[in-house]
Design an enzyme around this catalytic site. Structure first.
Site, PDB file in Angstrom:
ATOM      1  N   TRP A  49       0.358  -1.046  -0.103  1.00  0.00           N
ATOM      2  CA  TRP A  49       0.114  -0.057   0.194  1.00  0.00           C
ATOM      3  C   TRP A  49       0.615   0.997  -0.259  1.00  0.00           C
ATOM      4  CZ3 TRP A  49      -1.778   2.653   5.092  1.00  0.00           C
ATOM      5  CH2 TRP A  49      -2.964   3.921   4.839  1.00  0.00           C
ATOM      6  N   ASP A 109      -0.503  -5.651   9.113  1.00  0.00           N
ATOM      7  CA  ASP A 109      -1.592  -4.941   9.285  1.00  0.00           C
ATOM      8  C   ASP A 109      -2.387  -5.631   8.324  1.00  0.00           C
ATOM      9  OD1 ASP A 109      -3.345  -2.811   7.592  1.00  0.00           O
ATOM     10  OD2 ASP A 109      -1.551  -1.894   7.052  1.00  0.00           O
ATOM     11  N   ALA A 157      -6.395  -4.947   6.936  1.00  0.00           N
ATOM     12  CA  ALA A 157      -7.332  -3.654   7.163  1.00  0.00           C
ATOM     13  C   ALA A 157      -8.698  -4.174   6.123  1.00  0.00           C
ATOM     14  CB  ALA A 157      -6.631  -3.009   6.349  1.00  0.00           C
ATOM     15  N   LYS A 207     -13.718  -1.125   6.012  1.00  0.00           N
ATOM     16  CA  LYS A 207     -14.000  -2.316   5.716  1.00  0.00           C
ATOM     17  C   LYS A 207     -15.070  -3.047   5.744  1.00  0.00           C
ATOM     18  CE  LYS A 207     -10.344  -0.619   3.368  1.00  0.00           C
ATOM     19  NZ  LYS A 207      -9.429   0.470   3.723  1.00  0.00           N
TER      20      LYS A 207
END
Length: 394
Positions: A127, A208, A210, A243
């Protein structure tokens, strides 16, 4: 003072958003922005969130501050959602943050407090904001191989070879599931090999996560994170609610610091509290409160999980439809990887010239490295995209 400032580098995703908005074509397709969209192109409010919000509106009696680490109920339910029973609660320090981005930023700050000479190993690609934050913080980064453009899968041998250079005190950033931007994930056997390598070198994993619930299911998507937490001495985990709860603008995230030595929890929690205080004093509470309400209410949780499952299976269906259509048009299975990738994103593995042809000739917008948002499609636009990809020369 202000005349000494310099214009910052343009964010490629935000620039693509603006270009898409300025395009007058009515048949254009936006596959660039990292936001979930339903078949009508909207980002809906989830049913359970809407119900919790109505209940909160009736019951909330104050807007006063909560705590430096945020509401403890939120950190507890989110720790349970991500970690399950992988580690005992007394081994987890946690703090609410403004979104997953806030959690990532806080994790880097915490790691640098522990090691001023911090080096962070980051997948290539990752990202983009990971790199931007690290550069702003002036933290040394070291890329490791991850995506194989030839197979559009994980270059696991290259990854492992590069991570051999990690040392004690270094941080190795890993995507818990639904790798952004490639959609290519490690399997659990590969995850165990990474764990063994990190334990041998002394490097600390940072995960991470997400997109929990967007890939193979809530527990399945958390399996790798739980495996790491249960088998590494320490791990930092940045999680986002944007999300899977659809609360992008509420900026709801959490940073967890997990240690096998429960005696380290108090000092870790103290430092998380301090970092929150120094950065924004108190994290936002509205989204965190909604998440807590949904996860603690059996009916709301069941409805949330049902809707999340609809989102997940819908994206899998779009992946399969696109792979099938490209197989039909190309006469080969070279795009079969699209059905194997998970999450919102996939990387086609084509060059920027072809991406530009898709934009100029067909009004199809994706990031220059060929990352596309599967959730930007629907059953009607999949054949359009497939035809455009073939006509562009893929």
């Amino acid at each position: 003072m202000l005349n000494a400032l310099r214009k910052q580098p343009e964010d490629k995703i935000l620039a693509l958003m603006q270009a898409y908005k300025s395009d007058p074509r009515t048949d254009k397709i936006d596959l660039g922005v990292g936001v979930y969209k339903d078949a009508s192109g909207k980002t809906p409010i989830m049913r359970a969130i809407k119900a919790a919000e109505q209940k909160l509106w009736q019951e909330e009696i104050t807007k006063s501050y909560v705590a430096l680490a945020g509401d403890q109920e939120f950190t507890t339910v989110m720790s349970n959602l991500v970690l399950g029973n992988a580690v005992a609660p007394q081994n987890v320090a946690a703090a609410g943050t403004p979104g997953g981005t806030g959690a990532v930023r806080l994790a880097f700050e915490l790691a640098r407090m522990a090691n001023p000479d911090l080096k962070v190993f980051v997948s290539d690609p990752t990202w983009p904001n990971h790199i931007s934050i690290l550069r702003y913080l002036d933290i040394e980064t070291q890329p490791y191989r991850y995506f194989d453009d030839a197979t559009c899968g994980v270059d696991f041998d290259g990854m492992m070879a590069d991570l051999e250079a990690a040392r004690a005190g270094d941080l190795v950033l890993l995507h818990g599931c639904c790798h952004n931007p490639t959609g290519a994930n490690l399997n659990l056997t590969q995850w165990q090999a990474v764990i063994d390598l990190l334990n041998r070198t002394g490097a600390v994993p940072m995960i991470d996560i997400a997109y929990q619930g967007f890939g193979d299911g809530l527990d399945e998507d958390a399996a790798a994170t739980r495996l790491v937490a249960a088998n590494c001495p320490e791990v930092l985990i940045a999680a986002s609610c944007s999300k899977n709860f659809g609360i992008y603008r509420e900026r709801t995230g959490i940073l967890m610091a997990v240690a096998q030595d429960a005696g380290l929890r108090a000092v870790a929690q103290d430092n998380l509290n301090s970092l929150n205080r120094l950065t924004y004093s108190f994290p936002p509470d509205h989204g965190a409160r909604l998440v807590s309400m949904v996860l603690k209410d059996d009916a709301l949780r069941a409805d949330w999980q049902a809707e999340l499952e609809e989102v997940r299976t819908g994206m899998l269906a779009l992946r399969q439809q696109l792979a099938d259509e490209l197989r039909r048009l190309s006469g080969s299975d070279r795009f079969g990887f699209l059905a194997q990738h998970r999450g919102m994103f996939s990387r086609l593995g084509v060059g920027p010239d072809l991406v530009e042809r898709l934009r100029a000739d067909h009004g199809i917008y994706m990031i220059g490295d060929s990352r596309m948002n599967i959730a930007g499609l629907n059953a009607q636009t999949v054949p359009v995209l497939a035809q455009a990809i073939i006509e562009a020369g893929a």
